[in-house]
Design an enzyme around this catalytic site. Structure first.
Site, PDB file in Angstrom:
ATOM      1  N   TYR A 124      14.200  15.228  44.082  1.00  0.00           N
ATOM      2  CA  TYR A 124      12.634  15.188  43.700  1.00  0.00           C
ATOM      3  C   TYR A 124      12.326  16.041  44.254  1.00  0.00           C
ATOM      4  O   TYR A 124      10.508  15.895  43.791  1.00  0.00           O
ATOM      5  CB  TYR A 124      11.845  13.648  43.663  1.00  0.00           C
ATOM      6  CG  TYR A 124      12.561  12.682  43.090  1.00  0.00           C
ATOM      7  CD1 TYR A 124      14.095  12.751  42.360  1.00  0.00           C
ATOM      8  CD2 TYR A 124      11.826  11.926  41.630  1.00  0.00           C
ATOM      9  CE1 TYR A 124      14.373  11.470  41.836  1.00  0.00           C
ATOM     10  CE2 TYR A 124      11.909  11.271  41.166  1.00  0.00           C
ATOM     11  CZ  TYR A 124      13.377  10.710  40.828  1.00  0.00           C
ATOM     12  OH  TYR A 124      14.600  10.008  40.056  1.00  0.00           O
ATOM     13  N   LYS A 171      26.659   7.911  46.341  1.00  0.00           N
ATOM     14  CA  LYS A 171      27.799   9.320  45.986  1.00  0.00           C
ATOM     15  C   LYS A 171      28.499   9.897  47.269  1.00  0.00           C
ATOM     16  O   LYS A 171      28.530  10.757  46.442  1.00  0.00           O
ATOM     17  CB  LYS A 171      27.016   9.697  44.704  1.00  0.00           C
ATOM     18  CG  LYS A 171      28.529   9.863  44.127  1.00  0.00           C
ATOM     19  CD  LYS A 171      28.624   9.222  42.751  1.00  0.00           C
ATOM     20  CE  LYS A 171      29.978   9.579  42.152  1.00  0.00           C
ATOM     21  NZ  LYS A 171      30.706   8.289  41.494  1.00  0.00           N
ATOM     22  N   ASP A 204      28.021   4.203  40.983  1.00  0.00           N
ATOM     23  CA  ASP A 204      28.568   3.475  39.090  1.00  0.00           C
ATOM     24  C   ASP A 204      28.991   2.214  40.334  1.00  0.00           C
ATOM     25  O   ASP A 204      28.991   1.277  39.152  1.00  0.00           O
ATOM     26  CB  ASP A 204      29.696   4.463  39.412  1.00  0.00           C
ATOM     27  CG  ASP A 204      30.298   5.035  40.727  1.00  0.00           C
ATOM     28  OD1 ASP A 204      29.706   4.443  41.643  1.00  0.00           O
ATOM     29  OD2 ASP A 204      31.531   5.772  40.090  1.00  0.00           O
ATOM     30  N   ASP A 228      15.040   5.324  41.382  1.00  0.00           N
ATOM     31  CA  ASP A 228      14.532   5.208  40.517  1.00  0.00           C
ATOM     32  C   ASP A 228      15.719   4.287  39.053  1.00  0.00           C
ATOM     33  O   ASP A 228      14.709   3.234  38.912  1.00  0.00           O
ATOM     34  CB  ASP A 228      14.226   6.543  40.275  1.00  0.00           C
ATOM     35  CG  ASP A 228      12.818   6.731  38.408  1.00  0.00           C
ATOM     36  OD1 ASP A 228      12.520   5.987  38.947  1.00  0.00           O
ATOM     37  OD2 ASP A 228      13.249   8.297  38.206  1.00  0.00           O
TER      38      ASP A 228
END
Ligand code: NAD
Length: 335
Positions: A124, A171, A204, A228
């Site tokens: 972002y 991740k 995930d 988000d």
């Protein structure tokens, strides 16, 4: 005591839900002096910017704002007002609770999660460019300072709100540098909070776990992009975006706003659910120390939901935005 608050109605459905929230918050008996400020595409021509300096000054001065959603053009055009506001005021933690409310239809029960989303870094930061004509590059920025402060915020939040566990989402198996740094910081900060359980999950796997057994999770802290996405997922677990509130918190400044956007297709129809905005207002009351009023507004909301007469379309009813807000306000006024 009267609270001076910056009110940014926003665009799309923003003005309707802002009016609804204002009606309910005023019916709580708490006194407000609203400083209404405009931002977004509507002010671009007049001010030459979508986020005039006067809006930022107002929030800095009042230290608290209630904000409706603001549209961001996809692909091209100006940068998101929402992202710019969070960066300009260094609102580094985005707090998004997702909890079952009585009589709100949902596939799950006993969901009581809080997402703490890092709000100033990650993809972002908007460092993006074309590489020639056929490739594009975006830079993901994660810093030690940004990671440590948001994880510390999550643990402090957990302690203050008597929560039992913080889960860091990342991740780091693939993004070894960026998410690796985030995870390293999370593990370090966790050592200062031995009273709160800590664990981490790969994003995930986290998505699957949230869909299968959301009741196992409590406070989740994560970098910006995952936050988000997962906050919409969590809103979906408890009845949808119409009931998902949020707060953007920085050092001494806070801006409360729903998770949802400006839903342009419903603008001006007096149709959408005002609860996400009203509940953002409740979070604001709590932030302002008006705990008793906040509890009364929550009770009034629950009573209207239980009655089931004034519900918007997304909750299976036919009431308009203003009718639902009016029903909640009348409950408050009756005492
Ligand atoms: P959205 O959240 O505006 O709407 C998606 C869908 O969710 C709607 O079509 C509607 O079905 C449902 N929904 C949203 N709010 C609801 C409510 N109060 N009651 C009932 N149903 C509701 O998402 P979008 O369509 O992807 O985004 C529209 C615009 O909003 C975009 O320009 C986006 O950039 C912007 N946006 C702004 C913010 C913000 O201001 N903080 C946040 C997200 C998106």
């Amino acid at each position: 005591m009267e609270h001076k608050v910056t009110l940014i109605p926003g665009d799309g459905i923003g003005p309707e839900i802002a009016a609804a929230a204002r009606r309910v918050l005023e019916a709580s008996g708490v006194k407000f002096q609203w400083e209404v400020m405009e931002a977004g595409e509507a002010v671009l021509e007049k001010h030459g910017t979508v986020l005039p300096e006067a809006v930022l000054e107002s929030i800095r001065r009042n230290k608290v704002a209630l904000k409706g959603p603001i549209t961001t053009p996809v692909g091209t055009g100006f940068r998101s007002v929402n992202v710019t506001l969070r960066l300009a005021l260094d609102l580094f933690a985005n707090v998004r609770p997702a909890r079952n409310l009585p009589n709100i239809p949902s596939r799950y029960e006993n969901v009581d999660l809080v997402i703490v989303r890092e709000n100033t870094e990650d993809l972002y930061v908007g460092v993006e460019h074309m590489v020639g004509e056929d490739a594009a590059e975006s830079i993901k920025i994660i810093t030690r300072k940004g990671s440590e402060r948001v994880v510390r915020f999550a643990f402090e939040y957990a302690r203050k709100n008597k929560r039992r566990k913080v889960t860091a989402v990342h991740k780091a198996n693939i993004l070894k540098c960026t998410d690796g740094l985030f995870l390293e910081c999370a593990r370090q900060v966790a050592r200062d909070y031995p009273d709160i359980e800590f664990e981490d999950r790969i994003v995930d796997n986290m998505c699957m776990q949230l869909v299968q057994k959301p009741e196992l999770y409590d406070v989740l802290v994560m970098p910006n992009l995952y936050g988000d996405i997962l906050s919409d997922l969590c809103a979906g677990l408890v009845g949808g975006l119409g009931v998902a509130p949020g707060g953007n918190i920085g050092a001494g400044v806070a801006v409360f706003e729903p998770v949802h956007g400006s839903a342009p297709k419903y603008a001006g129809q007096n149709k959408v659910n005002p609860l996400a905005m009203i509940l953002s207002g409740v979070m604001m009351l709590e932030h302002l120390g008006e705990l008793e009023a906040a509890a009364r507004v929550r009770q009034a909301i629950e009573a209207v939901l239980a009655e089931g007469k004034y519900l918007t379309y997304d909750l299976g009813g036919t009431a308009g935005t203003s009718e639902m807000a009016e029903a909640i306000a009348r409950r408050l006024e009756k005492g």
